[in-house]
Design an enzyme around this catalytic site. Structure first.
Site, short mmCIF file in Angstrom:
data_model
loop_
_atom_site.label_atom_id
_atom_site.label_comp_id
_atom_site.label_asym_id
_atom_site.label_seq_id
_atom_site.Cartn_x
_atom_site.Cartn_y
_atom_site.Cartn_z
N LEU A 79 0.82 -1.23 0.00
CA LEU A 79 0.00 0.00 0.00
C LEU A 79 0.84 1.27 0.00
O LEU A 79 0.34 2.35 -0.24
CB LEU A 79 -0.96 0.01 1.20
CG LEU A 79 -2.13 -0.97 1.15
CD1 LEU A 79 -2.99 -0.85 2.40
CD2 LEU A 79 -2.98 -0.77 -0.10
N HIS A 194 9.32 -14.30 1.73
CA HIS A 194 9.83 -13.88 0.41
C HIS A 194 11.17 -14.59 0.26
O HIS A 194 12.10 -14.32 1.01
CB HIS A 194 9.99 -12.35 0.42
CG HIS A 194 10.79 -11.79 -0.70
ND1 HIS A 194 10.25 -10.97 -1.66
CD2 HIS A 194 12.11 -11.90 -1.03
CE1 HIS A 194 11.19 -10.62 -2.53
NE2 HIS A 194 12.33 -11.16 -2.16
N HIS A 247 4.64 -15.61 -3.39
CA HIS A 247 4.94 -15.52 -4.83
C HIS A 247 5.91 -16.59 -5.36
O HIS A 247 6.98 -16.27 -5.88
CB HIS A 247 5.44 -14.12 -5.21
CG HIS A 247 6.46 -13.48 -4.30
ND1 HIS A 247 7.60 -14.10 -3.89
CD2 HIS A 247 6.49 -12.23 -3.74
CE1 HIS A 247 8.30 -13.28 -3.12
NE2 HIS A 247 7.65 -12.14 -3.01
N ASN A 293 9.82 -9.06 -8.75
CA ASN A 293 10.66 -9.97 -7.98
C ASN A 293 9.80 -10.93 -7.15
O ASN A 293 9.06 -10.45 -6.30
CB ASN A 293 11.55 -9.14 -7.04
CG ASN A 293 12.61 -9.96 -6.37
OD1 ASN A 293 12.86 -11.10 -6.74
ND2 ASN A 293 13.23 -9.39 -5.35
N ASP A 320 0.74 -9.73 -4.96
CA ASP A 320 1.96 -8.93 -4.81
C ASP A 320 1.77 -7.58 -5.53
O ASP A 320 2.70 -7.09 -6.20
CB ASP A 320 3.20 -9.66 -5.32
CG ASP A 320 4.50 -9.05 -4.77
OD1 ASP A 320 4.42 -8.11 -3.95
OD2 ASP A 320 5.59 -9.51 -5.17
N HIS A 324 4.18 1.45 -8.48
CA HIS A 324 5.32 2.38 -8.53
C HIS A 324 4.94 3.56 -9.40
O HIS A 324 3.98 3.49 -10.18
CB HIS A 324 6.55 1.68 -9.13
CG HIS A 324 7.15 0.62 -8.25
ND1 HIS A 324 7.80 0.93 -7.08
CD2 HIS A 324 7.17 -0.72 -8.36
CE1 HIS A 324 8.22 -0.20 -6.51
NE2 HIS A 324 7.85 -1.22 -7.26
O1 DOR Z 1 8.23 -7.19 -7.21
C1 DOR Z 1 8.29 -6.92 -6.02
N1 DOR Z 1 7.93 -5.72 -5.54
N2 DOR Z 1 8.73 -7.85 -5.19
C2 DOR Z 1 8.97 -7.59 -3.92
O2 DOR Z 1 9.39 -8.47 -3.25
C3 DOR Z 1 8.75 -6.25 -3.36
C4 DOR Z 1 7.79 -5.50 -4.16
C5 DOR Z 1 7.79 -4.03 -3.86
O3 DOR Z 1 7.74 -3.66 -2.68
O4 DOR Z 1 7.79 -3.24 -4.81
ZN ZN Z 2 8.28 -10.42 -2.09
ZN ZN Z 3 5.66 -8.21 -2.14
#
Ligand code: DOR
Ligand code: ZN
Ligand code: ZN
Length: 443
Positions: A79, A194, A247, A293, A320, A324
């Protein structure tokens, strides 16, 4: 263009009225119900389920030709509030959830500051008080996710954390992690893991393989995930905690979860829609929208994950959801941050890729997106039955639509699925007996 109603972070929610959902096809795996019926909601609860109900005081929702299912529960959401509000806020993230038919979300603790103390958990719950969906926080394992000192796990549990996770990374110091697992066991908090062996990542930005070579990008091998998945299973076996592998992206993660289940260990596995839908050979260019990831893996991995979902090895589908900023993602994978959004179309992707292709029945999809996540958390949700909280979703599985990030409520538009045609449109989302999202209703 239909007009859409969404409740924001207003605190105006009233759930004292009555809603009558007429003639929807109820898909409720908890009671093995799969039939057309009427459902009456009164206040925040399911009041009656019958072939035919009439109630003149109720707001009638005609669900003819639609499916009705328990609200989805997404165990893995970012979030971004506090600290990264330009990416997402509790308000936009929870509206995005409502739009996707998700009535309960677990936000991961990698905010700024990190959710690593009872005070931080309380602060998050306070900020989320008037959100349109239920928000159940996940606390960090170590202070500031620095991997040096254990967080106050007992205190976070008492403050309302429902699980622990260092998401974004693994706790690499195994001895410190063992202490965290023992606390998790003691206070009955599942550990959401993770899995990423940091020292093996070596600057990788996408799956290691032919595509990474073609694009000239450093690769992330499967072992980066698999060695920690194995470590965590063996360490949780000793510590006696519940382990939930986040994931899972590799075929051997599935092999390991199967191995753990055969031993009778309380281990569950989660798969994200992108990992069972897209393989790395579908990446057409070096662009941040393909970077997450763990990364998009090989075709063999994608196939193995679908089969693991079908065979009951993988228990949970969560997203997940990792929003961004546009500029951050609109660049080479070498520079863009990891993460894609997903909460607004997880049901549609699950329905299109798994149900329509014969891997799961609709009821099994609802199990993976609602019933099983509730079991992982040990909460009384994921069941439409008299006396239960009215978290209910109405969706249309017959109409095809195109995923359009411009329609997202999330601030994040970063998805490799823009333009993808899918079935399974969420039409109405009800949380605690209140309509929080409706494609039709005007207000
Ligand atoms: O793709 C990802 N984004 N994997 C993660 O483990 C963290 C997450 C993020 O916080 O952007
Ligand atoms: Zn993760
Ligand atoms: Zn995550």
């Amino acid at each position: 263009m239909l007009s859409v109603y969404i409740r924001a972070l207003t605190g105006m929610g009233e759930s004292m009225g009555k809603i009558l959902i007429k003639q929807g096809h109820l898909v409720n795996p908890a009671s093995q119900t799969d039939k057309v019926c009427d459902i009456l909601i009164q206040g925040n609860m399911i009041a009656e389920i019958a072939d035919e109900i009439s109630d003149e005081d109720a707001e009638v929702l005609d669900a003819t030709g639609k499916i009705v299912m328990p609200g989805l529960i997404d165990l893995h959401v970012h979030l971004r509030e506090p600290g990264f509000e330009y990416k997402e806020t509790i308000k936009t993230g929870s509206m995005a959830a409502a739009h996707g038919g998700v009535t309960t979300i677990c936000p991961m603790p990698n905010t700024n500051p990190v959710i690593d103390s009872p005070e931080r958990v309380k602060d998050l719950l306070e900020r989320a008080r008037d959100a349109p969906v239920h928000i159940l926080p996940v606390g960090a394992v170590t202070l500031g996710q620095q991997g040096k000192e254990l967080a106050d796990i007992k205190g976070m549990k008492e403050a309302g954390a429902v699980a622990l996770s260092e998401d974004g990374k693994s706790v690499m110091d195994a001895l410190l992690y063992r202490k965290g697992l023992l606390e998790a066991a003691k206070y009955k908090l599942p550990m959401f893991s993770h899995c990423e062996e940091k020292s093996l990542v070596d600057g990788g930005v996408m799956n290691a393989g032919a595509k990474a070579e073609e694009l000239g990008l450093p690769g992330i091998t499967n072992a980066v995930e698999d060695v920690i998945a194995a470590r965590d299973i063996f360490m949780s076996k000793e510590a006696g905690n519940r382990l939930h592998l986040c994931h899972c992206s590799t075929r051997d993660s599935a092999t390991l979860v199967e191995f753990a289940k055969k031993q009778g260990l309380p281990v569950t596995g989660e798969v994200c829609p992108h990992h069972f839908t897209m393989s790395d050979d579908e990446i057409t260019e070096d662009h941040g929208r393909y970077k997450m990831n763990p990364p998009l893996r090989s075709r063999e991995d994608v196939q193995a994950l679908k089969e693991a979902l079908r065979d009951g090895i993988m228990d949970v589908i969560s997203t997940d959801h990792a929003p961004h900023g546009e500029e951050e993602k609109n660049q080479s994978m070498k520079k863009a941050p990891f993460g894609i959004v997903g909460i607004e179309n997880s049901f549609a992707i699950g329905y299109t890729e798994l149900v329509k292709r014969g891997y799961l029945t609709l009821s099994q999809l609802v199990e993976k997106m609602s019933v099983n996540p509730a079991k992982v958390l040990g909460i009384d949700k994921g069941n439409i039955a008299v006396g239960k909280t009215a978290d209910v979703v109405v969706a249309d599985i017959s109409e095809e639509y195109e995923i359009d990030p411009e329609e997202f409520f999330s601030k994040g538009k970063n998805t490799p699925f823009a333009g993808k045609r899918v079935f399974g449109k969420v039409e109405t989302t009800i949380v605690d007996g209140e309509i929080v999202y409706s494609e039709k209703r005007q207000k």
